[in-house]
Design an enzyme around this catalytic site. Structure first.
Site, mmCIF file in Angstrom:
data_model
loop_
_atom_site.group_PDB
_atom_site.id
_atom_site.type_symbol
_atom_site.label_atom_id
_atom_site.label_comp_id
_atom_site.label_asym_id
_atom_site.label_seq_id
_atom_site.Cartn_x
_atom_site.Cartn_y
_atom_site.Cartn_z
ATOM 1 C CG ASP A 1 -2.050 0.953 1.134
ATOM 2 O OD1 ASP A 1 -1.839 2.102 0.710
ATOM 3 O OD2 ASP A 1 -3.183 0.557 1.475
ATOM 4 C CG ASP B 1 -3.030 1.618 -2.610
ATOM 5 O OD1 ASP B 1 -1.805 1.853 -2.509
ATOM 6 O OD2 ASP B 1 -3.794 1.633 -1.625
ATOM 7 C CG HIS B 2 -2.577 5.403 -2.836
ATOM 8 N ND1 HIS B 2 -1.673 5.777 -1.871
ATOM 9 C CD2 HIS B 2 -3.472 4.585 -2.215
ATOM 10 C CE1 HIS B 2 -2.017 5.231 -0.717
ATOM 11 N NE2 HIS B 2 -3.111 4.491 -0.891
ATOM 12 C CG HIS C 1 -1.185 8.128 5.758
ATOM 13 N ND1 HIS C 1 -1.758 9.108 4.998
ATOM 14 C CD2 HIS C 1 -1.660 6.945 5.275
ATOM 15 C CE1 HIS C 1 -2.552 8.554 4.086
ATOM 16 N NE2 HIS C 1 -2.507 7.246 4.231
ATOM 17 C CB THR D 1 -6.494 2.370 0.396
ATOM 18 O OG1 THR D 1 -5.382 3.131 0.846
ATOM 19 C CG2 THR D 1 -6.197 0.891 0.541
ATOM 20 C CE1 TYR E 1 -6.295 -5.229 6.573
ATOM 21 C CE2 TYR E 1 -7.430 -4.168 8.397
ATOM 22 C CZ TYR E 1 -6.333 -4.264 7.553
ATOM 23 O OH TYR E 1 -5.283 -3.401 7.694
ATOM 24 C CG ASP F 1 -1.115 4.085 3.129
ATOM 25 O OD1 ASP F 1 -1.287 4.969 2.268
ATOM 26 O OD2 ASP F 1 -1.834 3.966 4.142
ATOM 27 C CG HIS G 1 -3.079 8.342 -0.336
ATOM 28 N ND1 HIS G 1 -4.269 7.682 -0.546
ATOM 29 C CD2 HIS G 1 -2.624 7.896 0.862
ATOM 30 C CE1 HIS G 1 -4.505 6.868 0.463
ATOM 31 N NE2 HIS G 1 -3.527 6.981 1.344
HETATM 32 ZN ZN LIG Z 1 -3.502 2.839 0.110
#
Ligand SMILES: [Zn+2]
Ligand SMILES: *[C@@H]1O[C@H](CO)[C@@H](O)[C@H](O)[C@H]1NC(C)=O
Ligand SMILES: *[C@@H]1O[C@H](CO)[C@@H](O)[C@H](O)[C@H]1NC(C)=O
Ligand SMILES: *[C@@H]1O[C@H](CO)[C@@H](O)[C@H](O)[C@H]1NC(C)=O
Ligand SMILES: *[C@@H]1O[C@H](CO)[C@@H](O)[C@H](O)[C@H]1NC(C)=O
Ligand SMILES: *[C@@H]1O[C@H](CO)[C@@H](O)[C@H](O)[C@H]1NC(C)=O
Ligand SMILES: *[C@@H]1O[C@H](CO)[C@@H](O)[C@H](O)[C@H]1NC(C)=O
Ligand SMILES: *[C@@H]1O[C@H](CO)[C@@H](O)[C@H](O)[C@H]1NC(C)=O
Length: 474
Positions: free
Chosen positions: A46, A251-252, A207, A82, A166, A203, A351
């Site tokens: 991620d 994803d980004h 952040h 995401t 998850y 990810d 993002h």
């Molecule tokens: Zn993500």
């Protein structure tokens, strides 16, 4: 351009074409020896911004793509969050077409709300599309997922044959071990043909520390690369490496934020005037009354924020045509954060911004029997990965927004001549011939002759499908 050629030059030309075919054919001799396609493992790290590859040493990842292919930048889908992007990877659809439009959504038909971090397992959010782990099952394959967003949801009342609910506390190694176990199969269960594996870094750290923090990011990317090492090691020790196609992507990306770049909505409009659905960097809101008045106030709110009425959202964002797109959306400029009030910066990295920004783009690397080796392309659309995966699995693709054409060159069995190379080649050959013969221009006995790759001796390596034609008149 027309030319009359002596016979020996014509033969020369035919030899040249033959030579090109032979070059193209190398490396595909054993392509049809295997029964059925190789299994496919899709891995997402991620928030892996494309330029991390250039900024930080990643020896394990470099080794993986040096044996396969690298797409330096993926143009992902808006919004660059995401859940929307992970669903696009496995459906090939833009957010407006798969229905997962943001991390926070409101559905005006069912009056339900969706929040990442809360309960996202209501199938109603996911059922506008069918992910690859279900389509592959429809072709009779077993499939497996480990924490891929949406993969523990009973979409159309079905999940992958194997999945993990998850849980962010399950380690990368545990997820990986489950996946390889399922890909190996046992006496009771045939091996999974398609597996999807998800990991939260880089990810999470992006952040917290912001992508510009070299100290923090080099540490986390070292850990991510170590996980790539674990992946290759585990596949090697189980005998899967070299037999399966492995696709590593994300994803980004991530943009650096700052307390100096805050946009305060309350400065422009009283919060009583709207219902907030999602906040930053893309705000989605529903005006209580007087939508035009609300729009006007927001529209002149801040120079680093673009405001759209739903009907005016640009086509290129592919975000307008869904009932879950709210009446007004606000898009912060790169690195800006939308808040309601105050001076508190919620995250140093974020993002979700416009998907045309390079900082929002992830990458893709792949290796395995179906991929070329040591091959690199500058960019691809993330929606193209779905048709690529369908081709790798020989599974019929659901309607989608990608195309295999752009990804074709990555595949060994799809030897392709890129158009610029082709044009250069044709022009070059014609130039040489013009010089040799010393004559050009129209003649009465010109016989147009079409050298179509489909008729030349290389049809067996798939050049017929390359849709590239070499047209030579003589
Ligand atoms: Zn993500
Ligand atoms: C082709 O594949 C077969 C079966 O997998 C293998 O035994 C053989 O060594 C391969 N040949 C080449 C040239 O790679
Ligand atoms: C989450 O939502 C689904 C569907 O709405 C429901 O079946 C499930 O019980 C919920 N889970 C939790 C933990 O609330
Ligand atoms: C969903 O699957 C469960 C268990 O497989 C079954 O009992 C139930 O009837 C199914 N529901 C629908 C709507 O098909
Ligand atoms: C598979 O994942 C579960 C958690 O969902 C974990 O407890 C288990 O140890 C994992 N299996 C292996 C072989 O690591
Ligand atoms: C970068 O991250 C480290 C933690 O790895 C932290 O100690 C440091 O203060 C951060 N630097 C900046 C400029 O934020
Ligand atoms: C915004 O809300 C205030 C207070 O509720 C109200 O007086 C004003 O008319 C509203 N403005 C718009 C544009 O809706
Ligand atoms: C994306 O694909 C879906 C499914 O085929 C289609 O309905 C939609 O119109 C496509 N979007 C664009 C912009 O082509």
């Amino acid at each position: 351009m027309f030319m009359t050629l002596p016979l020996n030059l014509r033969m020369l030309l035919q030899m040249l074409v033959g030579l090109l075919c032979a070059v193209g054919a190398s490396g595909t001799d054993n392509g049809t020896a295997q029964p059925g396609p190789p299994p496919l493992l899709l891995v997402s790290f991620d928030g892996f911004r494309a330029d991390y590859l250039k900024r930080f040493p990643m020896p394990n990842l470099e080794r993986l793509y040096s044996q396969g292919v690298l797409v330096e930048q993926l143009t992902n889908v808006f919004i660059t969050k995401t859940f929307p992007n992970h669903y696009s990877l496995v459906t090939g659809l833009y957010a407006e077409s798969h229905g997962i439009l943001a991390s926070n959504m409101y559905d005006p038909v069912t009056h339900k709300s969706f929040h990442v971090g809360g309960n996202v397992s209501d199938p109603v959010w996911w059922s506008e599309a069918r992910p690859l782990w279900l389509t592959a099952q429809d072709s009779g394959y077993k499939t497996a997922t480990a924490m891929w967003p949406g993969s523990d949801v009973a979409i159309g009342n079905r999940t992958a044959s194997h999945f993990l609910p998850y849980n962010s506390h399950v380690t990368f190694q545990q997820r990986l071990k489950n996946v390889t176990k399922w890909m190996l199969g046992d006496e009771k269960e045939p091996p999974a043909m398609f597996a999807a594996l998800y990991w939260e870094e880089p990810d999470r750290s992006g952040h917290i520390f912001g992508p510009d923090n070299d100290t923090a990011m080099s540490q986390v990317l070292k850990e991510v690369d170590a996980n790539v090492g674990l992946l290759v090691e585990e596949l090697t020790s189980t005998g899967l490496w070299g037999r399966v196609n492995v696709l590593v992507t994300s994803d980004h990306g991530m943009a650096q934020c700052s307390a100096e770049r805050l946009i305060r909505l309350d400065d422009c409009l009283h919060p009583d005037n709207y219902t907030l659905v999602d906040l930053s960097p893309v705000t989605a809101l529903i005006p209580r009354q007087d939508p035009e008045g609300v729009f006007d106030l927001l529209n002149k709110c801040h120079p680093h924020m673009t405001v759209y009425l739903k009907s005016a959202i640009p086509d290129r964002l592919h975000y307008r045509n869904n009932g879950r797109t709210q009446p007004i959306i606000l898009i912060a400029a790169e690195g800006w954060t939308i808040v309601r009030n105050g001076n508190q910066l919620p995250r140093l990295g974020d993002h979700g911004y416009d998907n045309s920004l390079p900082s929002m783009h992830p990458f893709m690397a792949a290796a395995g029997p179906s991929f070329r080796q040591g091959y690199r392309v500058g960019s691809l659309q993330s929606v193209d990965i779905y048709p690529l995966m369908c081709r790798l699995l020989s599974v019929p693709a659901q309607p989608n927004n990608g195309t295999l054409n752009r990804a074709r060159c990555l595949l060994v069995a799809e030897t392709c001549w890129e158009v610029p190379v082709m044009v250069a080649l044709v022009v070059g050959v014609l130039l040489v011939l013009t010089v040799i013969t010393g004559e050009s221009g129209l003649t009465s006995d010109t016989r147009p002759l079409l050298y179509c790759w489909g008729f030349c001796p290389c049809s067996h390596i798939g050049l017929t499908r390359s849709s590239v034609f070499l047209i030579i008149y003589f």
